[in-house]
Design a protein around this motif. Sequence first.
Motif, PDB file in Angstrom:
ATOM      1  N   HIS A   1       1.518  13.497 -16.586  1.00  0.00           N
ATOM      2  CA  HIS A   1       0.182  13.661 -17.187  1.00  0.00           C
ATOM      3  C   HIS A   1      -0.833  12.814 -16.437  1.00  0.00           C
ATOM      4  O   HIS A   1      -1.949  13.248 -16.168  1.00  0.00           O
ATOM      5  CB  HIS A   1       0.192  13.234 -18.666  1.00  0.00           C
ATOM      6  N   GLU A   2      -0.448  11.600 -16.100  1.00  0.00           N
ATOM      7  CA  GLU A   2      -1.370  10.691 -15.401  1.00  0.00           C
ATOM      8  C   GLU A   2      -1.675  11.202 -13.978  1.00  0.00           C
ATOM      9  O   GLU A   2      -2.796  11.088 -13.503  1.00  0.00           O
ATOM     10  CB  GLU A   2      -0.770   9.280 -15.333  1.00  0.00           C
TER      11      GLU A   2
ATOM     12  N   ALA B   1       4.969   7.031 -10.433  1.00  0.00           N
ATOM     13  CA  ALA B   1       3.929   6.139  -9.904  1.00  0.00           C
ATOM     14  C   ALA B   1       2.680   6.065 -10.799  1.00  0.00           C
ATOM     15  O   ALA B   1       2.264   4.975 -11.220  1.00  0.00           O
ATOM     16  CB  ALA B   1       3.542   6.571  -8.486  1.00  0.00           C
ATOM     17  N   ALA B   2       2.085   7.216 -11.091  1.00  0.00           N
ATOM     18  CA  ALA B   2       0.796   7.192 -11.795  1.00  0.00           C
ATOM     19  C   ALA B   2       0.956   6.621 -13.209  1.00  0.00           C
ATOM     20  O   ALA B   2       0.085   5.877 -13.693  1.00  0.00           O
ATOM     21  CB  ALA B   2       0.209   8.594 -11.843  1.00  0.00           C
ATOM     22  N   GLY B   3       2.057   6.942 -13.867  1.00  0.00           N
ATOM     23  CA  GLY B   3       2.279   6.425 -15.223  1.00  0.00           C
ATOM     24  C   GLY B   3       2.550   4.932 -15.223  1.00  0.00           C
ATOM     25  O   GLY B   3       2.071   4.193 -16.092  1.00  0.00           O
ATOM     26  N   SER B   4       3.326   4.472 -14.233  1.00  0.00           N
ATOM     27  CA  SER B   4       3.611   3.034 -14.132  1.00  0.00           C
ATOM     28  C   SER B   4       2.321   2.253 -13.905  1.00  0.00           C
ATOM     29  O   SER B   4       2.135   1.161 -14.456  1.00  0.00           O
ATOM     30  CB  SER B   4       4.562   2.766 -12.961  1.00  0.00           C
ATOM     31  N   ALA B   5       1.447   2.824 -13.085  1.00  0.00           N
ATOM     32  CA  ALA B   5       0.184   2.146 -12.769  1.00  0.00           C
ATOM     33  C   ALA B   5      -0.699   2.029 -14.006  1.00  0.00           C
ATOM     34  O   ALA B   5      -1.304   0.979 -14.263  1.00  0.00           O
ATOM     35  CB  ALA B   5      -0.545   2.916 -11.668  1.00  0.00           C
ATOM     36  N   LYS B   6      -0.753   3.107 -14.793  1.00  0.00           N
ATOM     37  CA  LYS B   6      -1.594   3.059 -16.002  1.00  0.00           C
ATOM     38  C   LYS B   6      -0.994   2.084 -17.009  1.00  0.00           C
ATOM     39  O   LYS B   6      -1.726   1.313 -17.664  1.00  0.00           O
ATOM     40  CB  LYS B   6      -1.682   4.477 -16.607  1.00  0.00           C
ATOM     41  N   LEU B   7       0.334   2.084 -17.099  1.00  0.00           N
ATOM     42  CA  LEU B   7       0.990   1.127 -18.004  1.00  0.00           C
ATOM     43  C   LEU B   7       0.658  -0.304 -17.580  1.00  0.00           C
ATOM     44  O   LEU B   7       0.307  -1.152 -18.406  1.00  0.00           O
ATOM     45  CB  LEU B   7       2.505   1.369 -17.991  1.00  0.00           C
TER      46      LEU B   7
ATOM     47  N   GLY C   1       0.831  -1.216   0.000  1.00  0.00           N
ATOM     48  CA  GLY C   1       0.000   0.000   0.000  1.00  0.00           C
ATOM     49  C   GLY C   1       0.856   1.253   0.000  1.00  0.00           C
ATOM     50  O   GLY C   1       0.611   2.181   0.774  1.00  0.00           O
ATOM     51  N   GLY C   2       1.890   1.278  -0.859  1.00  0.00           N
ATOM     52  CA  GLY C   2       2.675   2.507  -1.062  1.00  0.00           C
ATOM     53  C   GLY C   2       2.211   3.186  -2.340  1.00  0.00           C
ATOM     54  O   GLY C   2       1.146   2.853  -2.896  1.00  0.00           O
ATOM     55  N   LEU C   3       3.020   4.120  -2.827  1.00  0.00           N
ATOM     56  CA  LEU C   3       2.652   4.853  -4.042  1.00  0.00           C
ATOM     57  C   LEU C   3       2.344   3.911  -5.195  1.00  0.00           C
ATOM     58  O   LEU C   3       1.374   4.099  -5.931  1.00  0.00           O
ATOM     59  CB  LEU C   3       3.809   5.768  -4.456  1.00  0.00           C
ATOM     60  N   LEU C   4       3.181   2.871  -5.346  1.00  0.00           N
ATOM     61  CA  LEU C   4       3.018   2.004  -6.516  1.00  0.00           C
ATOM     62  C   LEU C   4       1.828   1.071  -6.374  1.00  0.00           C
ATOM     63  O   LEU C   4       1.076   0.855  -7.338  1.00  0.00           O
ATOM     64  CB  LEU C   4       4.317   1.238  -6.796  1.00  0.00           C
TER      65      LEU C   4
ATOM     66  N   SER D   1      -1.537   1.561  -8.636  1.00  0.00           N
ATOM     67  CA  SER D   1      -1.920   0.368  -9.419  1.00  0.00           C
ATOM     68  C   SER D   1      -3.365  -0.002  -9.135  1.00  0.00           C
ATOM     69  O   SER D   1      -4.146  -0.304 -10.050  1.00  0.00           O
ATOM     70  CB  SER D   1      -1.039  -0.835  -9.046  1.00  0.00           C
ATOM     71  N   ALA D   2      -3.720   0.019  -7.847  1.00  0.00           N
ATOM     72  CA  ALA D   2      -5.091  -0.361  -7.474  1.00  0.00           C
ATOM     73  C   ALA D   2      -6.104   0.557  -8.152  1.00  0.00           C
ATOM     74  O   ALA D   2      -7.095   0.090  -8.730  1.00  0.00           O
ATOM     75  CB  ALA D   2      -5.239  -0.294  -5.952  1.00  0.00           C
ATOM     76  N   LEU D   3      -5.831   1.863  -8.129  1.00  0.00           N
ATOM     77  CA  LEU D   3      -6.797   2.801  -8.720  1.00  0.00           C
ATOM     78  C   LEU D   3      -6.876   2.605 -10.238  1.00  0.00           C
ATOM     79  O   LEU D   3      -7.972   2.594 -10.821  1.00  0.00           O
ATOM     80  CB  LEU D   3      -6.406   4.243  -8.361  1.00  0.00           C
TER      81      LEU D   3
END
Length: 427
Positions: free
Chosen positions: A124-125, A398-404, A15-18, A22-24
Amino acid sequence: MRMGRASDQILVIGGGLLGLTSALALIEAGFRVTVIEKQSDVGLGASFANGATLTPSMSDPWNFPGVHRTLIRSLFQPTSPVALRPAALPSLVAWGIRFLANSTPARHRASTRQNFRLARYSLHETQRLQDRFNLDFESRKRGVLRLFRNAGEMAAPLAVAEMLAPEGLDYKILDAGGAAAAEPQLSGIREQIAGAIHYPIDETGDAHLFCQALKQTIRRLGGEILCGTEVCGIQRRGSRVTGVSLTKGDLPAERVVVAAAHASPSLLSDAGLCLPVKPVKGYSITIDTAELGNVPTVPVVDETLHGLITPLDGRLRIAGTAEFAGPDTRIRPERIAGLLSLLGQLYPHIRKRVRDGAVSPWAGLRPMSADGRPFIGETGIGGLYLNTGHGHLGWTMAAGSAKLLADLVTGSAPAIEPAPFRATRAT
Ligand SMILES: Cc1cc2nc3c(=O)[nH]c(=O)nc-3n(C[C@H](O)[C@H](O)[C@H](O)COP(=O)(O)OP(=O)(O)OC[C@H]3O[C@@H](n4cnc5c(N)ncnc54)[C@H](O)[C@@H]3O)c2cc1C
């Protein structure tokens, strides 16, 4: 948003940034998500009190050409900002060989370019999530100012900036007067500034507040977050994941995302996978600025002193140091003194006003991959995914990795090339 089916269940470990981003992203993609976090709340690991900067400008991995000399020197200078602890050496041998093998100029340049693409996409994400879910994390777009006390130190960062300019990195070279004009609180040390680079693309924000805002959003959207719950093992049948074992029983799932930072390798080794990620310790102090009068408003990296000072709302965050010391989060008093000294050398007039009681110290572990790029995507075990190994850029990416990751899980076309971050790549 699609309604979930039973097979749309995904477990996210960490439950960190990544893990939270990812969950969202997976909820947005239509999955039913459960985040499993061993600590009492989310965002208490490396994501708690980091440097608070989102810096595509600093996409270059830390295994720069010549890093071996810096590391060897540090063995004899235990308080240098970069320190290799002799006690940690045995645990670092295999990873270290790969870390150094990836420090050739060609590999370092390639990783820098690939990280920059992910980092820029991630900004952007981050903005998209902020707008869509109304996330409040003290986000500011003021760029970052990078200071040099010796002109010779500018050469390497300038070479990186020149290389990334065609990719979209905007930057401006400043003299001492320009640096003091950009951040007037630096006027007192103007004589000591040999030059500076301003990167307008960079941003700031409080990663822990972001994690808290994500927690609320995930729960509001129906996602589950189990805090105080530790994953002890990953279960597989043949070449597919089947769930995880917890301290209190098992949780079956057809898909599992490992975003457990430096703890990811030990979880994966039980499943027969070897992940070259090691902890690199850093420190921060956070200072309440209520009684300090005028304080800086622009984040400043002091390249010579290896640290950064980021203004947040009513606080200053001062961060730095890279200790290759194993999974140890003990706070060494000399490191905290070093960060206070950094404050004194950048803003002597402010340092004089800081009371000891107003300083909150912290240490965290950056999950560093051997080739300086994160691992994002499916492993050799079907349904088992990674989103980890972001090193000094975990907030930035973080946000870009999650969307990827979400695009790879759903089979959608990703906005950036996923191959450099493939979870199954050889480092
Ligand atoms: C001093 C410092 C300054 C930094 N500054 C910046 C910066 O300015 N900009 C930037 O981009 N990055 C920065 N970073 C890096 C960034 O903070 C990290 O890359 C990022 O926080 C990593 O996020 P994570 O989710 O992978 O790890 P974490 O936040 O550590 O999350 C992993 C979570 O997994 C949980 N976990 C582990 N094992 C298990 C298990 N078995 N079961 C359940 N849960 C488990 C942990 O408790 C933890 O909460 C900095 C780091 C440090 C230390």
